[in-house]
Design a protein around this motif. Structure first.
Motif, PDB file in Angstrom:
ATOM      1  N   ARG A 110       0.826  -1.206   0.000  1.00  0.00           N
ATOM      2  CA  ARG A 110       0.000   0.000   0.000  1.00  0.00           C
ATOM      3  C   ARG A 110       0.860   1.256   0.000  1.00  0.00           C
ATOM      4  N   ASP A 111       0.246   2.369  -0.434  1.00  0.00           N
ATOM      5  CA  ASP A 111       0.877   3.669  -0.253  1.00  0.00           C
ATOM      6  C   ASP A 111      -0.179   4.724   0.013  1.00  0.00           C
ATOM      7  N   VAL A 112       0.279   5.892   0.442  1.00  0.00           N
ATOM      8  CA  VAL A 112      -0.634   6.988   0.774  1.00  0.00           C
ATOM      9  C   VAL A 112       0.101   8.310   0.580  1.00  0.00           C
ATOM     10  N   VAL A 113      -0.612   9.300   0.094  1.00  0.00           N
ATOM     11  CA  VAL A 113      -0.118  10.681   0.039  1.00  0.00           C
ATOM     12  C   VAL A 113      -0.984  11.480   1.007  1.00  0.00           C
ATOM     13  N   SER A 114      -0.358  12.148   1.957  1.00  0.00           N
ATOM     14  CA  SER A 114      -1.161  12.796   2.990  1.00  0.00           C
ATOM     15  C   SER A 114      -0.680  14.197   3.328  1.00  0.00           C
ATOM     16  N   LEU A 115      -1.629  15.000   3.725  1.00  0.00           N
ATOM     17  CA  LEU A 115      -1.364  16.332   4.254  1.00  0.00           C
ATOM     18  C   LEU A 115      -1.243  16.205   5.762  1.00  0.00           C
ATOM     19  N   ARG A 116      -0.140  16.685   6.296  1.00  0.00           N
ATOM     20  CA  ARG A 116       0.114  16.618   7.740  1.00  0.00           C
ATOM     21  C   ARG A 116       0.191  18.025   8.299  1.00  0.00           C
ATOM     22  N   SER A 117      -0.471  18.221   9.417  1.00  0.00           N
ATOM     23  CA  SER A 117      -0.431  19.525  10.073  1.00  0.00           C
ATOM     24  C   SER A 117      -0.247  19.314  11.569  1.00  0.00           C
ATOM     25  N   TRP A 118       0.378  20.279  12.231  1.00  0.00           N
ATOM     26  CA  TRP A 118       0.686  20.096  13.644  1.00  0.00           C
ATOM     27  C   TRP A 118       0.484  21.375  14.446  1.00  0.00           C
ATOM     28  N   SER A 139      -1.890   7.483  -8.056  1.00  0.00           N
ATOM     29  CA  SER A 139      -1.772   6.091  -7.619  1.00  0.00           C
ATOM     30  C   SER A 139      -0.957   5.301  -8.641  1.00  0.00           C
ATOM     31  N   ARG A 140      -0.247   4.282  -8.156  1.00  0.00           N
ATOM     32  CA  ARG A 140       0.652   3.487  -8.979  1.00  0.00           C
ATOM     33  C   ARG A 140       0.078   2.101  -9.230  1.00  0.00           C
ATOM     34  N   SER A 141       0.447   1.507 -10.356  1.00  0.00           N
ATOM     35  CA  SER A 141      -0.092   0.193 -10.713  1.00  0.00           C
ATOM     36  C   SER A 141       0.455  -0.917  -9.829  1.00  0.00           C
ATOM     37  N   LEU A 143       1.113  -0.647  -6.593  1.00  0.00           N
ATOM     38  CA  LEU A 143       0.690  -0.452  -5.211  1.00  0.00           C
ATOM     39  C   LEU A 143      -0.791  -0.110  -5.171  1.00  0.00           C
ATOM     40  N   VAL A 144      -1.438  -0.404  -4.054  1.00  0.00           N
ATOM     41  CA  VAL A 144      -2.823   0.020  -3.848  1.00  0.00           C
ATOM     42  C   VAL A 144      -2.805   1.300  -3.020  1.00  0.00           C
ATOM     43  N   ARG A 145      -3.465   2.326  -3.511  1.00  0.00           N
ATOM     44  CA  ARG A 145      -3.508   3.605  -2.799  1.00  0.00           C
ATOM     45  C   ARG A 145      -4.539   3.531  -1.666  1.00  0.00           C
ATOM     46  N   ALA A 146      -4.051   3.533  -0.445  1.00  0.00           N
ATOM     47  CA  ALA A 146      -4.935   3.511   0.724  1.00  0.00           C
ATOM     48  C   ALA A 146      -5.411   4.928   1.027  1.00  0.00           C
ATOM     49  N   ILE A 147      -6.383   5.028   1.911  1.00  0.00           N
ATOM     50  CA  ILE A 147      -6.961   6.323   2.253  1.00  0.00           C
ATOM     51  C   ILE A 147      -6.931   6.539   3.754  1.00  0.00           C
ATOM     52  N   SER A 148      -6.323   7.622   4.168  1.00  0.00           N
ATOM     53  CA  SER A 148      -6.421   8.064   5.555  1.00  0.00           C
ATOM     54  C   SER A 148      -7.540   9.101   5.630  1.00  0.00           C
ATOM     55  N   VAL A 149      -8.654   8.705   6.216  1.00  0.00           N
ATOM     56  CA  VAL A 149      -9.746   9.659   6.416  1.00  0.00           C
ATOM     57  C   VAL A 149      -9.336  10.673   7.476  1.00  0.00           C
ATOM     58  N   ASP A 240     -14.099   6.862  -2.137  1.00  0.00           N
ATOM     59  CA  ASP A 240     -14.927   6.321  -3.214  1.00  0.00           C
ATOM     60  C   ASP A 240     -14.415   6.719  -4.596  1.00  0.00           C
ATOM     61  N   SER A 241     -13.351   7.555  -4.657  1.00  0.00           N
ATOM     62  CA  SER A 241     -12.816   7.946  -5.955  1.00  0.00           C
ATOM     63  C   SER A 241     -11.711   7.011  -6.427  1.00  0.00           C
ATOM     64  N   LEU A 242     -11.361   6.025  -5.610  1.00  0.00           N
ATOM     65  CA  LEU A 242     -10.359   5.036  -5.990  1.00  0.00           C
ATOM     66  C   LEU A 242     -11.029   3.684  -6.198  1.00  0.00           C
ATOM     67  N   GLU A 243     -10.534   2.967  -7.196  1.00  0.00           N
ATOM     68  CA  GLU A 243     -11.111   1.655  -7.478  1.00  0.00           C
ATOM     69  C   GLU A 243     -10.722   0.637  -6.406  1.00  0.00           C
ATOM     70  N   ASN A 244     -11.609  -0.302  -6.177  1.00  0.00           N
ATOM     71  CA  ASN A 244     -11.272  -1.455  -5.345  1.00  0.00           C
ATOM     72  C   ASN A 244     -10.649  -2.505  -6.264  1.00  0.00           C
ATOM     73  N   VAL A 245      -9.344  -2.404  -6.428  1.00  0.00           N
ATOM     74  CA  VAL A 245      -8.638  -3.279  -7.361  1.00  0.00           C
ATOM     75  C   VAL A 245      -8.770  -4.730  -6.913  1.00  0.00           C
ATOM     76  N   ASP A 246      -9.047  -5.601  -7.858  1.00  0.00           N
ATOM     77  CA  ASP A 246      -9.083  -7.036  -7.544  1.00  0.00           C
ATOM     78  C   ASP A 246      -7.649  -7.530  -7.536  1.00  0.00           C
ATOM     79  N   GLU A 247      -7.085  -7.608  -6.344  1.00  0.00           N
ATOM     80  CA  GLU A 247      -5.666  -7.913  -6.233  1.00  0.00           C
ATOM     81  C   GLU A 247      -5.334  -9.310  -6.736  1.00  0.00           C
TER      82      GLU A 247
END
Length: 260
Positions: A110-118, A139-141, A143-149, A240-247
């Motif tokens: 998995r991977d994630v791109v996130s905004l961090r604030s402190w 997102s990369r082919s 890796l699966v792009r995970a989501i941090s809500v 919901d904007s990312l596909e649920n890839v059939d791994e």
């Protein structure tokens, strides 16, 4: 409207960290507790919020705050990490970064791109992050792009060399991994991760003393050499904007053989 968290976001995150209402305790041993938020969602298998609290009697709040910010040190103590790097500054107390991690085969990494604030005060340290879309890091082919809500930390000193450390997260691993698997795994993995973070705190001062000890751009913004980026170039990454890839259809025969 700015994507950057405001005071209300930090206040709400702190409230969630300290609240016991609507949270079910799942683990309570050796100074560590794990809770899962009681779901009010009508969805089947919603993504749970998980909260971990640990009393650290031998590490200061300031040290734990440094550990969480220091991406170079994370490469030393985080065994699950594939890669991590800071991408750009957004303000004096916000940046955007990348993190990827290993998953047990045959599950894709998995991977994630996130905004961090402190936010730092004399009484506490707060770090919050959430997934964003970055134009140069789609997102990369492989890796699966995970989501941090919403993921973050609340650290409060209880003495000169001790602290209360709280980790709160609501994250969707995406892919074909069922939500309930991720939710169950998080309850098992969370205590293990917390122990690793604690150990990282115990060893940080010695490591930092040998690795640019005066370099702490999270404390001294004038040291930060990351390029500035307009927060308006980012948007919140909705699950919901990312596909649920059939791994399973993308796993090679070799990988299956390796995992057997």
């Amino acid at each position: 409207m700015s994507i950057l968290p405001d005071e209300a976001v930090f206040d709400d995150f702190k409230k969630q960290c300290l609240s016991t209402d609507n949270w079910a305790n799942k683990y309570d041993k050796e100074g560590m507790q794990v809770w899962v938020e009681k779901s009010t969602s009508q969805k089947k298998n919603p993504v749970h919020k998980i909260k971990c609290k640990m009393t650290m009697k031998d590490v200061s709040a300031a040290t734990m705050y440094d550990v969480l910010h220091d991406s170079q040190y994370r490469k030393k103590w985080d065994p699950a990490m594939l890669d991590t790097f800071d991408i750009a500054r957004l303000s004096t107390n916000a940046d955007v970064g990348y993190y990827s991690w290993l998953c047990p085969k045959p599950i894709k990494n998995r991977d994630v791109v996130s905004l961090r604030s402190w936010k730092v005060t004399e009484e506490e340290y707060i770090i919050v992050n959430f997934s964003v879309k970055h134009p140069r890091y789609p997102s990369r082919s492989d890796l699966v792009r995970a989501i941090s809500v919403l993921t973050g930390y609340f650290i409060k000193p209880i003495g000169p060399n001790s602290c209360t450390f709280i980790y709160l997260s609501q994250a969707d691993p995406k892919g074909s991994l069922p939500k309930w698997v991720g939710n169950q795994a998080s309850k098992v993995l969370a205590p293990r991760v917390m122990r690793s973070v604690h150990e990282a705190g115990q060893n940080y001062q010695q490591w930092k003393g040998q690795n640019s000890p005066a370099q702490k751009p999270w404390l001294y913004p004038e040291q930060n050499v990351l390029p500035m980026m307009d927060p308006g170039e980012l948007s919140i990454q909705r699950a919901d904007s990312l596909e649920n890839v059939d791994e399973s259809s993308k796993i090679s025969t070799q990988e299956c053989d390796d995992s057997s």
